[in-house]
Design an enzyme around this catalytic site. Structure first.
Site, short mmCIF file in Angstrom:
data_model
loop_
_atom_site.label_atom_id
_atom_site.label_comp_id
_atom_site.label_asym_id
_atom_site.label_seq_id
_atom_site.Cartn_x
_atom_site.Cartn_y
_atom_site.Cartn_z
N GLU A 1 -10.80 0.05 18.68
CA GLU A 1 -11.89 0.37 18.04
C GLU A 1 -13.34 -0.70 18.09
O GLU A 1 -12.89 -1.91 18.65
CB GLU A 1 -11.34 0.06 16.32
CG GLU A 1 -10.41 0.76 15.88
CD GLU A 1 -9.96 0.70 14.32
OE1 GLU A 1 -10.56 -0.41 13.67
OE2 GLU A 1 -8.99 1.11 14.04
N ALA B 1 -10.78 0.43 3.30
CA ALA B 1 -10.90 -0.63 2.28
C ALA B 1 -12.32 -0.83 1.68
O ALA B 1 -12.72 -1.79 1.06
CB ALA B 1 -10.89 -2.01 2.91
N ASP C 1 11.87 2.14 4.76
CA ASP C 1 11.40 0.71 4.86
C ASP C 1 12.67 -0.02 4.66
O ASP C 1 13.58 0.11 3.41
CB ASP C 1 10.63 0.51 3.53
CG ASP C 1 9.78 -0.69 3.74
OD1 ASP C 1 10.41 -1.69 4.04
OD2 ASP C 1 8.48 -0.91 3.43
N ALA D 1 -2.95 2.67 8.46
CA ALA D 1 -2.38 1.25 8.84
C ALA D 1 -2.94 0.75 10.16
O ALA D 1 -3.80 -0.07 10.01
CB ALA D 1 -0.68 1.59 8.95
N ARG D 2 -2.26 1.25 11.38
CA ARG D 2 -2.71 0.83 12.39
C ARG D 2 -2.76 1.98 13.50
O ARG D 2 -1.62 2.89 13.62
CB ARG D 2 -1.79 -0.38 13.18
CG ARG D 2 -2.23 -1.65 12.35
CD ARG D 2 -3.45 -2.55 12.85
NE ARG D 2 -3.90 -3.51 12.14
CZ ARG D 2 -4.35 -3.69 10.98
NH1 ARG D 2 -4.79 -2.74 10.12
NH2 ARG D 2 -4.79 -4.93 10.50
N ILE E 1 0.84 -1.20 0.10
CA ILE E 1 0.05 0.03 -0.01
C ILE E 1 0.90 1.12 0.08
O ILE E 1 0.71 2.13 -0.72
CB ILE E 1 -0.92 -0.02 1.06
CG1 ILE E 1 -2.09 -1.08 1.20
CG2 ILE E 1 -1.64 1.14 1.46
CD1 ILE E 1 -3.03 -1.50 2.22
N HIS F 1 -12.24 3.39 10.07
CA HIS F 1 -11.51 2.19 9.35
C HIS F 1 -12.40 1.67 8.03
O HIS F 1 -12.69 0.58 7.82
CB HIS F 1 -11.58 1.07 10.35
CG HIS F 1 -10.31 0.03 10.13
ND1 HIS F 1 -9.72 -0.29 11.28
CD2 HIS F 1 -9.98 -0.38 9.05
CE1 HIS F 1 -8.59 -1.27 10.75
NE2 HIS F 1 -8.56 -1.10 9.33
N ASP G 1 -7.64 6.76 9.74
CA ASP G 1 -8.67 5.99 9.40
C ASP G 1 -8.67 4.76 10.55
O ASP G 1 -9.45 3.81 10.38
CB ASP G 1 -8.41 5.31 8.13
CG ASP G 1 -9.68 4.54 7.72
OD1 ASP G 1 -11.01 5.03 7.65
OD2 ASP G 1 -9.47 3.39 7.40
#
Length: 324
Positions: free
Chosen positions: A271, A293, A181, A241-242, A161, A290, A266
């Site tokens: 949650e 997607a 990364d 992501a998280r 992503i 969230h 998001d």
């Protein structure tokens, strides 16, 4: 054999595309479960007693205790690409397959939402729309934003992503793109003229930062009091992501001090988030539930993958994209 299929804590599987549930009913009995996020492994095993196929969401946590107390279980098919809520070693020890959705299924949807939320935050879309609804058109000068074109962008976590987010920044806004990364695809980076840099340099130079890394012991709270001291004043951050990638008190403090101009997220640590969460009271923080997607194309692909997993197991075959 009679198969029993549990759909656990998913608010989307079969809701938008009922055909997926109808297809499951041809395999066995289907039942939806909504359980507390922090339910114990033993209690979760008891609730799912008799169910040998599970379609799971990002919660609850399928712990070692769950697998030790669960009766016969063949597969946990994640309705998504993350699996940090499943003890993979315990699943393997109990001969349970754990499969995920192929990364490409979610790639465009999540990346596009990371940028959409960032744009909405930077251009004050939510606040200015509210003013229009309330007939405060003359207040429009209060909703100043910033251009993104030609700016410097940072992408933390440049895999499936994150690489798509980087491409949108590069080609959509003609920007300089810095990425951090440890497993960067160098061929991709050279082709797309993005720069692999240390985290500290990214934080110091980026005008906009997107968090797209997986959550693990090295990335948890990667945005914290210390790293926020390094960021360029007025930086914007987007996170799809998280939630635990960000230390919440630290980001709130940085926003209050003006070091960070705003956060679009998001994802939350817990949650669904309580309405009393301090993020919701801050006009410089945009929270969405969230939904990265949640495009028709993405949800259809995710549902089809879960069906494929389950059909394979019923046939005595291994599903694709096993993570254990």
């Amino acid at each position: 054999m009679e198969y029993k299929i549990a759909i656990v804590n998913s608010s989307s599987f079969g809701r938008v595309f009922p055909k997926h549930v109808e297809a499951l009913k041809e395999i066995g009995k289907v039942e939806y479960f909504r359980v507390p996020n922090e339910i114990s492994g033993r209690e979760l095993a008891e609730k799912l007693n008799g169910f040998n196929i599970i379609i799971s969401s990002v919660t609850p946590f399928f712990t070692k205790d769950f697998f030790e107390n669960k009766d016969e279980l063949f597969i946990i098919s994640r309705h998504g690409i993350g699996y940090n809520n499943i003890d993979l070693a315990a699943a393997k020890n109990h001969n349970v397959f754990v499969s995920i959705v192929p990364p490409l299924v979610e790639r465009n949807a999540v990346a596009e939402n990371a940028v959409a939320n960032l744009l909405a935050l930077v251009r004050q879309t939510r606040n200015s729309s509210k003013a229009a609804i309330e007939s405060h058109w003359t207040d429009r000068a209060n909703f100043m934003g910033n251009n993104l074109t030609g700016k410097t962008f940072g992408v933390i976590g440049c895999g499936n992503i994150g690489s798509r987010v980087a491409e949108i920044f590069k080609y959509g806004f003609n920007g300089r793109v810095l990425v951090t990364d440890p497993k960067l695809d160098n061929e991709w980076a050279i082709k797309n003229k993005v720069e692999l840099v240390p985290l500290e340099l990214l934080l110091r130079e980026a005008d906009f930062i997107s968090l797209n890394c997986t959550l693990n012991e090295t990335s948890e709270n990667i945005i914290n009091y210390e790293t926020l001291k390094l960021v360029k004043s007025g930086v914007y951050i987007t996170n799809t992501a998280r939630g635990a990638l960000i230390e919440e008190k630290a980001i709130i403090s940085a926003i209050e001090k003006g070091q960070v101009a705003g956060l679009a997220t998001d994802v939350m640590i817990s949650e669904p988030a309580e309405s009393s969460h301090p993020y919701f009271g801050n006009p410089k923080i945009l929270v969405t539930p969230h939904t990265s997607a949640y495009t028709y194309e993405c949800l259809e692909g995710m549902g089809e993958k879960c069906l494929t997993d389950i059909r394979a197991v019923v046939k005595g075959e291994k599903p694709e994209y096993l993570v254990n």
